[in-house]
Design a protein around this motif. Structure first.
Motif, PDB file in Angstrom:
ATOM      1  N   LEU A   1      32.697  48.425  43.566  1.00 27.93           N
ATOM      2  CA  LEU A   1      32.027  48.372  44.866  1.00 27.93           C
ATOM      3  C   LEU A   1      30.667  47.691  44.771  1.00 27.93           C
ATOM      4  O   LEU A   1      29.941  47.863  43.794  1.00 27.93           O
ATOM      5  N   ASN A   2      30.329  46.958  45.830  1.00 30.50           N
ATOM      6  CA  ASN A   2      28.994  46.370  45.920  1.00 30.50           C
ATOM      7  C   ASN A   2      28.083  47.307  46.719  1.00 30.50           C
ATOM      8  O   ASN A   2      28.484  48.415  47.080  1.00 30.50           O
ATOM      9  N   GLY A   3      26.886  46.873  47.022  1.00 30.75           N
ATOM     10  CA  GLY A   3      25.927  47.699  47.740  1.00 30.75           C
ATOM     11  C   GLY A   3      26.327  48.034  49.159  1.00 30.75           C
ATOM     12  O   GLY A   3      25.785  48.963  49.766  1.00 30.75           O
ATOM     13  N   ASN A   4      27.277  47.301  49.716  1.00 29.63           N
ATOM     14  CA  ASN A   4      27.765  47.566  51.073  1.00 29.63           C
ATOM     15  C   ASN A   4      28.955  48.519  51.098  1.00 29.63           C
ATOM     16  O   ASN A   4      29.517  48.786  52.158  1.00 29.63           O
ATOM     17  N   GLY A   5      29.383  48.981  49.923  1.00 34.25           N
ATOM     18  CA  GLY A   5      30.489  49.920  49.861  1.00 34.25           C
ATOM     19  C   GLY A   5      31.866  49.293  49.937  1.00 34.25           C
ATOM     20  O   GLY A   5      32.847  49.977  50.194  1.00 34.25           O
ATOM     21  N   VAL A   6      31.949  47.968  49.728  1.00 38.90           N
ATOM     22  CA  VAL A   6      33.242  47.282  49.681  1.00 38.90           C
ATOM     23  C   VAL A   6      33.380  46.617  48.311  1.00 38.90           C
ATOM     24  O   VAL A   6      32.401  46.439  47.587  1.00 38.90           O
ATOM     25  N   VAL A   7      34.602  46.253  47.963  1.00 34.27           N
ATOM     26  CA  VAL A   7      34.859  45.651  46.661  1.00 34.27           C
ATOM     27  C   VAL A   7      34.158  44.292  46.573  1.00 34.27           C
ATOM     28  O   VAL A   7      34.278  43.452  47.467  1.00 34.27           O
ATOM     29  N   GLN A   8      33.406  44.109  45.495  1.00 36.86           N
ATOM     30  CA  GLN A   8      32.669  42.878  45.250  1.00 36.86           C
ATOM     31  C   GLN A   8      33.644  41.711  45.070  1.00 36.86           C
ATOM     32  O   GLN A   8      34.710  41.874  44.474  1.00 36.86           O
ATOM     33  N   GLY A   9      33.283  40.557  45.594  1.00 33.30           N
ATOM     34  CA  GLY A   9      34.178  39.406  45.609  1.00 33.30           C
ATOM     35  C   GLY A   9      34.662  38.938  44.260  1.00 33.30           C
ATOM     36  O   GLY A   9      35.769  38.420  44.128  1.00 33.30           O
ATOM     37  N   GLY A  10      33.866  39.117  43.227  1.00 28.86           N
ATOM     38  CA  GLY A  10      34.289  38.706  41.888  1.00 28.86           C
ATOM     39  C   GLY A  10      35.488  39.484  41.381  1.00 28.86           C
ATOM     40  O   GLY A  10      36.352  38.938  40.690  1.00 28.86           O
ATOM     41  N   TYR A  11      35.569  40.750  41.743  1.00 21.12           N
ATOM     42  CA  TYR A  11      36.733  41.553  41.362  1.00 21.12           C
ATOM     43  C   TYR A  11      37.980  41.064  42.097  1.00 21.12           C
ATOM     44  O   TYR A  11      39.069  41.002  41.538  1.00 21.12           O
ATOM     45  N   ILE A  12      37.806  40.730  43.361  1.00 20.16           N
ATOM     46  CA  ILE A  12      38.933  40.201  44.144  1.00 20.16           C
ATOM     47  C   ILE A  12      39.398  38.878  43.559  1.00 20.16           C
ATOM     48  O   ILE A  12      40.599  38.646  43.393  1.00 20.16           O
ATOM     49  N   ALA A  13      38.451  38.009  43.209  1.00 22.13           N
ATOM     50  CA  ALA A  13      38.803  36.731  42.588  1.00 22.13           C
ATOM     51  C   ALA A  13      39.549  36.953  41.272  1.00 22.13           C
ATOM     52  O   ALA A  13      40.536  36.270  40.981  1.00 22.13           O
ATOM     53  N   ALA A  14      39.090  37.928  40.486  1.00 21.63           N
ATOM     54  CA  ALA A  14      39.744  38.214  39.213  1.00 21.63           C
ATOM     55  C   ALA A  14      41.169  38.714  39.405  1.00 21.63           C
ATOM     56  O   ALA A  14      42.077  38.347  38.644  1.00 21.63           O
ATOM     57  N   ALA A  15      41.400  39.538  40.425  1.00 24.94           N
ATOM     58  CA  ALA A  15      42.750  40.025  40.694  1.00 24.94           C
ATOM     59  C   ALA A  15      43.673  38.872  41.092  1.00 24.94           C
ATOM     60  O   ALA A  15      44.821  38.789  40.633  1.00 24.94           O
ATOM     61  N   CYS A  16      43.180  37.977  41.938  1.00 25.69           N
ATOM     62  CA  CYS A  16      43.983  36.808  42.334  1.00 25.69           C
ATOM     63  C   CYS A  16      44.237  35.906  41.136  1.00 25.69           C
ATOM     64  O   CYS A  16      45.357  35.399  40.947  1.00 25.69           O
ATOM     65  N   ASP A  17      43.218  35.692  40.310  1.00 23.33           N
ATOM     66  CA  ASP A  17      43.340  34.853  39.119  1.00 23.33           C
ATOM     67  C   ASP A  17      44.377  35.426  38.160  1.00 23.33           C
ATOM     68  O   ASP A  17      45.197  34.694  37.600  1.00 23.33           O
ATOM     69  N   ALA A  18      44.365  36.739  37.978  1.00 23.60           N
ATOM     70  CA  ALA A  18      45.344  37.376  37.089  1.00 23.60           C
ATOM     71  C   ALA A  18      46.763  37.173  37.610  1.00 23.60           C
ATOM     72  O   ALA A  18      47.672  36.845  36.844  1.00 23.60           O
ATOM     73  N   ALA A  19      46.947  37.349  38.905  1.00 29.89           N
ATOM     74  CA  ALA A  19      48.283  37.155  39.483  1.00 29.89           C
ATOM     75  C   ALA A  19      48.748  35.714  39.285  1.00 29.89           C
ATOM     76  O   ALA A  19      49.910  35.467  38.930  1.00 29.89           O
ATOM     77  N   MET A  20      47.847  34.749  39.498  1.00 26.34           N
ATOM     78  CA  MET A  20      48.226  33.344  39.313  1.00 26.34           C
ATOM     79  C   MET A  20      48.541  33.047  37.852  1.00 26.34           C
ATOM     80  O   MET A  20      49.461  32.285  37.551  1.00 26.34           O
ATOM     81  N   SER A  21      47.822  33.676  36.931  1.00 25.15           N
ATOM     82  CA  SER A  21      48.098  33.470  35.504  1.00 25.15           C
ATOM     83  C   SER A  21      49.503  33.941  35.137  1.00 25.15           C
ATOM     84  O   SER A  21      50.235  33.263  34.424  1.00 25.15           O
ATOM     85  N   TYR A  22      49.875  35.102  35.629  1.00 29.91           N
ATOM     86  CA  TYR A  22      51.218  35.619  35.342  1.00 29.91           C
ATOM     87  C   TYR A  22      52.302  34.772  36.005  1.00 29.91           C
ATOM     88  O   TYR A  22      53.377  34.569  35.428  1.00 29.91           O
ATOM     89  N   ALA A  23      52.023  34.288  37.199  1.00 29.16           N
ATOM     90  CA  ALA A  23      53.003  33.432  37.872  1.00 29.16           C
ATOM     91  C   ALA A  23      53.256  32.164  37.051  1.00 29.16           C
ATOM     92  O   ALA A  23      54.403  31.765  36.842  1.00 29.16           O
ATOM     93  N   LEU A  24      52.180  31.544  36.581  1.00 28.56           N
ATOM     94  CA  LEU A  24      52.347  30.330  35.787  1.00 28.56           C
ATOM     95  C   LEU A  24      53.011  30.644  34.448  1.00 28.56           C
ATOM     96  O   LEU A  24      53.917  29.915  34.024  1.00 28.56           O
ATOM     97  N   ALA A  25      52.590  31.709  33.789  1.00 25.75           N
ATOM     98  CA  ALA A  25      53.185  32.066  32.497  1.00 25.75           C
ATOM     99  C   ALA A  25      54.691  32.256  32.612  1.00 25.75           C
ATOM    100  O   ALA A  25      55.444  31.934  31.686  1.00 25.75           O
ATOM    101  N   SER A  26      55.144  32.727  33.762  1.00 21.00           N
ATOM    102  CA  SER A  26      56.587  32.945  33.945  1.00 21.00           C
ATOM    103  C   SER A  26      57.365  31.642  34.054  1.00 21.00           C
ATOM    104  O   SER A  26      58.590  31.652  33.982  1.00 21.00           O
TER     105      SER A  26
END
Length: 124
Positions: free
Chosen positions: A36-61
């Motif tokens: 969470l960031n100071g506004n009480g929502v998930v910080q954008g870097g964590y969201i980017a990391a989750a999307c990046d991880a999903a794309m990594s697994y998609a390509l690896a497959s």
């Protein structure tokens, strides 16, 4: 796809792999309070990391076992805030060339789009 490889950053994020095959990957993600960031929502870097991880697994497959890859670019658009709620990250390979791949990802909660991402990855 079950390579048996443990990816430490996925564990740190709390990502749970549902599938990764034929160029598509899906994760379930319940962000932790430390995201969470100071506004009480998930910080954008964590969201980017989750999307990046999903794309990594998609390509690896889609790649041969001996091929590696790394991100060249990552662009994320945030549509709605993410709270401490269960989200689904989905990624798909759009195009694979000899040296680069282009992928798209989305992060949704109950069908509502929270973030979308595109990435170019270098294959080596």
């Amino acid at each position: 796809m079950d390579s048996g490889v443990v990816v430490p950053c996925n564990g740190d994020l709390g990502l749970e792999l549902l599938e990764a095959e034929n160029g598509i990957a899906r994760f379930i993600w319940l962000p932790r309070e430390r995201a969470l960031n100071g506004n009480g929502v998930v910080q954008g870097g964590y969201i980017a990391a989750a999307c990046d991880a999903a794309m990594s697994y998609a390509l690896a497959s889609r790649l041969e076992n001996a091929e590696g890859f790394t991100s060249v670019s990552l662009s994320v658009t945030y549509h709605r805030p993410l709270h401490l709620e269960t989200a689904e990250a989905r990624a798909e390979v759009v195009r694979v060339g000899r040296r680069t791949a282009y992928l798209e990802a989305s992060l949704k909660v109950e069908g509502r789009l929270l973030a979308s991402a595109v990435s170019t990855l270098l294959i080596f």
